[in-house]
Each structure stands twice: as structure tokens, then as C-alpha cells.
Design a protein around this motif. Structure first.
Motif, PDB file in Angstrom:
ATOM      1  N   SER A  73       8.525   6.601 -10.432  1.00  0.00           N
ATOM      2  CA  SER A  73       7.608   7.525  -9.772  1.00  0.00           C
ATOM      3  C   SER A  73       6.225   7.484 -10.420  1.00  0.00           C
ATOM      4  CB  SER A  73       8.167   8.954  -9.833  1.00  0.00           C
ATOM      5  OG  SER A  73       7.328   9.853  -9.138  1.00  0.00           O
ATOM      6  N   VAL A  74       6.176   7.538 -11.745  1.00  0.00           N
ATOM      7  CA  VAL A  74       4.893   7.501 -12.447  1.00  0.00           C
ATOM      8  C   VAL A  74       4.193   6.163 -12.205  1.00  0.00           C
ATOM      9  CG1 VAL A  74       3.793   7.478 -14.718  1.00  0.00           C
ATOM     10  CG2 VAL A  74       5.582   9.166 -14.210  1.00  0.00           C
ATOM     11  N   CYS A  75       4.936   5.080 -12.326  1.00  0.00           N
ATOM     12  CA  CYS A  75       4.341   3.750 -12.112  1.00  0.00           C
ATOM     13  C   CYS A  75       3.834   3.594 -10.680  1.00  0.00           C
ATOM     14  CB  CYS A  75       5.363   2.656 -12.437  1.00  0.00           C
ATOM     15  SG  CYS A  75       5.731   2.493 -14.195  1.00  0.00           S
ATOM     16  N   SER A  76       4.571   4.145  -9.709  1.00  0.00           N
ATOM     17  CA  SER A  76       4.149   4.069  -8.311  1.00  0.00           C
ATOM     18  C   SER A  76       2.861   4.849  -8.093  1.00  0.00           C
ATOM     19  CB  SER A  76       5.249   4.615  -7.395  1.00  0.00           C
ATOM     20  OG  SER A  76       6.397   3.797  -7.422  1.00  0.00           O
ATOM     21  N   SER A  77       2.783   6.046  -8.676  1.00  0.00           N
ATOM     22  CA  SER A  77       1.560   6.845  -8.547  1.00  0.00           C
ATOM     23  C   SER A  77       0.363   6.087  -9.107  1.00  0.00           C
ATOM     24  CB  SER A  77       1.716   8.179  -9.280  1.00  0.00           C
ATOM     25  OG  SER A  77       2.681   8.996  -8.653  1.00  0.00           O
ATOM     26  N   LEU A  78       0.536   5.492 -10.278  1.00  0.00           N
ATOM     27  CA  LEU A  78      -0.555   4.743 -10.905  1.00  0.00           C
ATOM     28  C   LEU A  78      -0.896   3.485 -10.105  1.00  0.00           C
ATOM     29  CD1 LEU A  78       0.489   5.055 -14.664  1.00  0.00           C
ATOM     30  CD2 LEU A  78      -1.250   6.377 -13.431  1.00  0.00           C
ATOM     31  N   PHE A  79       0.126   2.839  -9.556  1.00  0.00           N
ATOM     32  CA  PHE A  79      -0.102   1.628  -8.765  1.00  0.00           C
ATOM     33  C   PHE A  79      -0.952   1.923  -7.533  1.00  0.00           C
ATOM     34  CE2 PHE A  79       1.183  -0.925  -5.067  1.00  0.00           C
ATOM     35  CZ  PHE A  79       0.798  -2.188  -5.506  1.00  0.00           C
ATOM     36  N   TRP A  80      -0.571   2.978  -6.774  1.00  0.00           N
ATOM     37  CA  TRP A  80      -1.314   3.272  -5.552  1.00  0.00           C
ATOM     38  C   TRP A  80      -2.715   3.785  -5.863  1.00  0.00           C
ATOM     39  CZ3 TRP A  80       0.209   0.722  -1.730  1.00  0.00           C
ATOM     40  CH2 TRP A  80       1.565   0.512  -1.474  1.00  0.00           C
ATOM     41  N   ALA A  81      -2.868   4.509  -6.973  1.00  0.00           N
ATOM     42  CA  ALA A  81      -4.201   4.939  -7.379  1.00  0.00           C
ATOM     43  C   ALA A  81      -5.077   3.733  -7.718  1.00  0.00           C
ATOM     44  CB  ALA A  81      -4.108   5.881  -8.575  1.00  0.00           C
ATOM     45  N   ALA A  82      -4.500   2.772  -8.429  1.00  0.00           N
ATOM     46  CA  ALA A  82      -5.242   1.553  -8.775  1.00  0.00           C
ATOM     47  C   ALA A  82      -5.599   0.752  -7.524  1.00  0.00           C
ATOM     48  CB  ALA A  82      -4.420   0.703  -9.736  1.00  0.00           C
ATOM     49  N   GLN A  83      -4.665   0.694  -6.573  1.00  0.00           N
ATOM     50  CA  GLN A  83      -4.935   0.003  -5.318  1.00  0.00           C
ATOM     51  C   GLN A  83      -6.105   0.638  -4.578  1.00  0.00           C
ATOM     52  OE1 GLN A  83      -3.299  -2.616  -3.113  1.00  0.00           O
ATOM     53  NE2 GLN A  83      -3.135  -3.326  -5.224  1.00  0.00           N
ATOM     54  N   TYR A  84      -6.128   1.956  -4.563  1.00  0.00           N
ATOM     55  CA  TYR A  84      -7.220   2.652  -3.869  1.00  0.00           C
ATOM     56  C   TYR A  84      -8.560   2.430  -4.562  1.00  0.00           C
ATOM     57  CZ  TYR A  84     -10.168   6.401  -2.154  1.00  0.00           C
ATOM     58  OH  TYR A  84     -11.217   7.112  -1.633  1.00  0.00           O
ATOM     59  N   MET A  85      -8.570   2.567  -5.881  1.00  0.00           N
ATOM     60  CA  MET A  85      -9.823   2.427  -6.623  1.00  0.00           C
ATOM     61  C   MET A  85     -10.383   1.015  -6.556  1.00  0.00           C
ATOM     62  SD  MET A  85      -9.412   4.864 -10.003  1.00  0.00           S
ATOM     63  CE  MET A  85      -7.793   4.283 -10.486  1.00  0.00           C
ATOM     64  N   SER A  86      -9.491   0.033  -6.415  1.00  0.00           N
ATOM     65  CA  SER A  86      -9.951  -1.365  -6.365  1.00  0.00           C
ATOM     66  C   SER A  86     -10.014  -1.903  -4.940  1.00  0.00           C
ATOM     67  CB  SER A  86      -9.012  -2.244  -7.205  1.00  0.00           C
ATOM     68  OG  SER A  86      -7.702  -2.248  -6.648  1.00  0.00           O
ATOM     69  N   ASP A  87      -9.782  -1.018  -3.968  1.00  0.00           N
ATOM     70  CA  ASP A  87      -9.733  -1.449  -2.569  1.00  0.00           C
ATOM     71  C   ASP A  87      -8.732  -2.605  -2.425  1.00  0.00           C
ATOM     72  OD1 ASP A  87     -10.346  -1.404   0.115  1.00  0.00           O
ATOM     73  OD2 ASP A  87     -12.067  -2.763  -0.074  1.00  0.00           O
ATOM     74  N   GLY A  88      -7.530  -2.383  -2.949  1.00  0.00           N
ATOM     75  CA  GLY A  88      -6.519  -3.419  -3.025  1.00  0.00           C
ATOM     76  C   GLY A  88      -5.998  -3.905  -1.689  1.00  0.00           C
ATOM     77  N   THR A  89      -5.506  -5.128  -1.689  1.00  0.00           N
ATOM     78  CA  THR A  89      -5.001  -5.753  -0.466  1.00  0.00           C
ATOM     79  C   THR A  89      -3.787  -5.011   0.088  1.00  0.00           C
ATOM     80  OG1 THR A  89      -5.740  -7.928  -1.253  1.00  0.00           O
ATOM     81  CG2 THR A  89      -4.098  -7.894   0.510  1.00  0.00           C
ATOM     82  N   ILE A  90      -2.899  -4.566  -0.782  1.00  0.00           N
ATOM     83  CA  ILE A  90      -1.654  -3.959  -0.319  1.00  0.00           C
ATOM     84  C   ILE A  90      -1.899  -2.617   0.363  1.00  0.00           C
ATOM     85  CG2 ILE A  90       0.601  -3.077  -1.038  1.00  0.00           C
ATOM     86  CD1 ILE A  90       0.583  -5.090  -3.304  1.00  0.00           C
ATOM     87  N   ILE A  91      -2.731  -1.780  -0.241  1.00  0.00           N
ATOM     88  CA  ILE A  91      -2.986  -0.477   0.375  1.00  0.00           C
ATOM     89  C   ILE A  91      -3.775  -0.639   1.671  1.00  0.00           C
ATOM     90  CG2 ILE A  91      -5.157   0.080  -0.825  1.00  0.00           C
ATOM     91  CD1 ILE A  91      -4.050   2.958  -1.102  1.00  0.00           C
ATOM     92  N   ARG A  92      -4.676  -1.597   1.728  1.00  0.00           N
ATOM     93  CA  ARG A  92      -5.416  -1.866   2.958  1.00  0.00           C
ATOM     94  C   ARG A  92      -4.476  -2.350   4.059  1.00  0.00           C
ATOM     95  NH1 ARG A  92     -10.851  -0.734   4.431  1.00  0.00           N
ATOM     96  NH2 ARG A  92     -11.626   0.272   2.554  1.00  0.00           N
ATOM     97  N   PHE A  93      -3.549  -3.217   3.678  1.00  0.00           N
ATOM     98  CA  PHE A  93      -2.586  -3.753   4.638  1.00  0.00           C
ATOM     99  C   PHE A  93      -1.740  -2.629   5.233  1.00  0.00           C
ATOM    100  CE2 PHE A  93       1.877  -5.076   5.178  1.00  0.00           C
ATOM    101  CZ  PHE A  93       1.743  -5.980   6.218  1.00  0.00           C
ATOM    102  N   MET A  94      -1.219  -1.739   4.378  1.00  0.00           N
ATOM    103  CA  MET A  94      -0.371  -0.654   4.857  1.00  0.00           C
ATOM    104  C   MET A  94      -1.182   0.377   5.634  1.00  0.00           C
ATOM    105  SD  MET A  94       2.429  -0.077   1.826  1.00  0.00           S
ATOM    106  CE  MET A  94       3.355   1.037   2.864  1.00  0.00           C
ATOM    107  N   ALA A  95      -2.408   0.629   5.196  1.00  0.00           N
ATOM    108  CA  ALA A  95      -3.256   1.598   5.901  1.00  0.00           C
ATOM    109  C   ALA A  95      -3.592   1.109   7.305  1.00  0.00           C
ATOM    110  CB  ALA A  95      -4.523   1.856   5.104  1.00  0.00           C
ATOM    111  N   ARG A  96      -3.898  -0.178   7.454  1.00  0.00           N
ATOM    112  CA  ARG A  96      -4.183  -0.729   8.782  1.00  0.00           C
ATOM    113  C   ARG A  96      -2.959  -0.616   9.687  1.00  0.00           C
ATOM    114  NH1 ARG A  96      -6.699  -4.965   5.875  1.00  0.00           N
ATOM    115  NH2 ARG A  96      -4.881  -6.279   6.256  1.00  0.00           N
ATOM    116  N   ALA A  97      -1.780  -0.888   9.110  1.00  0.00           N
ATOM    117  CA  ALA A  97      -0.556  -0.811   9.897  1.00  0.00           C
ATOM    118  C   ALA A  97      -0.251   0.619  10.329  1.00  0.00           C
ATOM    119  CB  ALA A  97       0.616  -1.365   9.082  1.00  0.00           C
TER     120      ALA A  97
END
Length: 334
Positions: A113-137
Motif C-alpha cells: 500500500s505504501v509503495c503503491s501510494s509513492l509510485f502513483w505520486a511519483a508517476q503524477y509528479m513526473s507525468d509518467g507513462t503509466i498514469i497517463r495511459f490509465m487516465a486516458r483509458a
């Protein structure tokens, strides 16, 4: 090219067939249905699938055994019951004897849970590919979107819960030599992976409009204010419940604070925590965040079954009169 085509096909499927939020919702609902199915099985088979840890070892429940700590209804007992002679019970006994893991693996839920929270926060701050992919979907299927501020606030609250539960597992709970069925561990890991997507996925439209970290200190909405206050209250109360349970000597019946009125007040707090997240993350015009609410349905179902079993166990060990005036989990209701 092949990887790009695969991602494109997957995005098309998630956009036009089933969205990431719908996948999370389906998992929560199906998992809750599985819990109810297990609860409806014969008593001997049910005990094999549900009992674990302290009840398995003839001791009262220890602190922190909540499913969110989530997913505590699919664990197994090490001991089969001599009165169970049906073929079904024998089959269940065989399945539950396979793949046992240490009960201490509960901490893996909160590490994830902690690692997931940090992962998604890092994805957002870096405009990551994975969060963009899921957000578009997800974005095309949204009728209303959370704001970016809501997403970040809900992220923070989920991170707080994961950190506190991990701290409790490492520093407060007593070491245990008991075992649990690996199915329970897998279900718990899947739950925490899904709930950490659920806290932000309905903000996809807002997130796509932002290419970098953006948080403005605006006046909180009524949902954000009420949800956060509710979360903090339940967060503190659950910690107190877990600390008290961990400090009980000789596994005596809990008889202080909220335990005077409820069999499992720490379960009550767990449900309030996820209700507060659903309120905090509700898109404009909605009372609750639908995806997190589905997670709450699973948590409430799972812990409700466990609370009922805990009541029966307390009655056997300490007598019905000792818990006569206590509700299982929800005051005036259950």
C-alpha cells in the motif's frame, strides 16, 4: 512496434469495453460475493476457510487483524475438525492445507500500500507513462471528475493509513507463529493494489489537464472537509484500538473504551476510514466516489463476517453474558 500496438489495443479495450475504474469495482464486488459464498458454506468447512491466527490457536483476536488488513475472510485453520466427515469438508481441508504462509505476512499488505501510494505520486509528479495511459483509458467513461486537489488529498490520506498500519505491524503487534492460507494473502495484495488505483482514477480528466505537479491551497469543499475530519477521527481511534488489543495480557476479553459497546470497534473504524475516503474523493455532484464505495462494500462484508465469527468465539470462551450488551460492528444495526 509490437509493444506500441499492444499498448494501443489495451487502451482501446479499456476505453471502449471496460475502464480501469470498472475493473476495480468488479474486483471489489466479486470479492465481496466470494466472502458471502464462503460464509454460506457448512460450519465445519467455513471454519477451515475463515479461522486463522489467534482463533486457530484458541486465543482471542490480536490487534490489527482487519482486512483491509483488509481481506481476512479467506484464511485457513491448520487443524481440521474431527466432526467433519463430508466429502466437501475433506476437499476444503485439503485445499486449505496447501500453500500456507506465515501470518506475519500481513505486513506485506501495508508495504504494498505504501509503495503503491509513492509510485502513483511519483508517476503524477513526473507525468509518467503509466498514469497517463490509465487516465486516458478512464477519462472517456467519466461522467464527473474529481479535482486534482481531491486526488492529491485522497492519495495523502491513503498513504497515512498505509504508513500507520505498517508501523503497527512492525512495532506494536506481537510476533505470531500462526499460519494463513495463501489465498488470503493473494486477495489482500490484490485489494491494496486496486484501492490505491481507486483513490485517484476518477480524477483522470483533471489529471490529464496537468503535465506537472499542481496543487493550489483552495478552500476545501464540504466533501473534502467532512471526509478528512472523519478520516482523522477514525484513524486515531483505530490506532488506539490496535494498541490496546496488543497490550492485553493473557488474552483476556477486551473491556475498555469502544470495546465496551462493540465486539470489533477496530473493524468499525476501518469501515469509517474507507467511507471517509469515498466522501473526500466524490466528484462534483456526487455524494460518494463510486469506485472507493465498492471497496468499502468489500471491506464491510469481509469484516462483518469476521466480526460475527468473533462474537461467537467470545461467547464460547467467556460466556454469552460477557458480551450481551455489545454490537458486533455497527451500533444499533449489527
Amino acid at each position: 512496434m509490437e509493444q506500441g500496438a499492444l499498448l494501443s489495443s489495451l487502451e482501446h479495450f479499456l476505453t471502449h469495453k471496460v475502464s480501469p475504474a470498472q475493473l476495480c469495482q468488479a474486483f471489489f464486488v466479486l470479492a465481496a460475493a466470494g466472502v458471502l459464498a464462503v460464509a454460506a458454506t457448512p460450519k465445519s468447512a467455513r471454519r477451515l476457510m475463515l479461522e486463522y491466527g489467534p482463533r486457530q490457536q484458541e486465543k482471542p483476536p490480536a490487534a490489527g487483524e482487519d482486512a483491509t488488513s483488509k481481506a481476512a475472510t479467506t484464511t485457513a485453520s491448520l487443524n481440521s475438525h474431527s466432526s467433519s466427515s463430508s466429502h466437501f469438508t475433506k476437499l476444503v481441508a485439503w485445499f486449505t492445507s496447501v500453500g500456507k504462509v506465515p501470518h506475519s505476512w500481513f505486513k506485506h499488505f501495508y508495504i504494498l500500500s505504501v509503495c503503491s501510494s509513492l509510485f502513483w505520486a511519483a508517476q503524477y509528479m513526473s507525468d509518467g507513462t503509466i498514469i497517463r495511459f490509465m487516465a486516458r483509458a478512464q477519462a472517456k467513461s467519466l461522467k464527473g471528475s474529481m479535482t486534482t486537489n481531491q486526488a492529491l488529498l485522497t492519495w495523502l490520506l491513503m498513504l497515512m493509513q498505509g504508513c500507520r498500519r505498517l508501523f503497527e505491524c512492525l512495532a506494536i503487534l506481537r510476533p505470531s507463529t500462526s499460519k494463513m492460507w495463501i489465498v488470503h494473502w493473494v486477495l489482500g495484495m490484490a485489494y491494496y493494489a486496486c484501492i490505491n488505483v481507486s483513490v485517484w482514477v476518477e480524477a483522470s480528466t483533471s489529471l490529464l489537464q496537468t503535465g506537472e505537479l499542481s496543487f493550489t491551497f483552495e478552500q476545501p469543499s464540504a466533501n473534502e472537509f467532512i471526509g478528512t475530519l472523519l478520516f482523522l477521527g477514525a484513524w486515531i481511534m483505530q490506532y488506539r484500538c490496535h494498541k490496546y488489543l496488543a497490550g492485553l495480557k493473557k488474552y483476556s476479553l477486551p473491556e475498555e473504551g469502544m470495546f465496551l459497546y462493540l465486539i470489533c470497534p477496530h473493524y468499525t473504524c476501518e469501515c469509517i476510514l474507507y467511507l471517509s475516503l469515498a466522501i473526500t474523493a466524490a466528484p462534483k455532484g456526487q455524494l460518494l466516489n463510486q469506485t472507493i464505495t465498492c471497496g468499502l462494500v468489500f471491506v464491510a462484508t469481509n469484516l462483518g463476517v469476521t466480526a460475527g465469527d468473533t462474537r461467537k468465539w467470545y461467547a464460547e470462551k467467556f460466556g454469552q453474558n460477557s458480551i450481551q450488551q455489545r454490537w458486533n460492528m455497527v451500533p444499533l444495526v449489527y
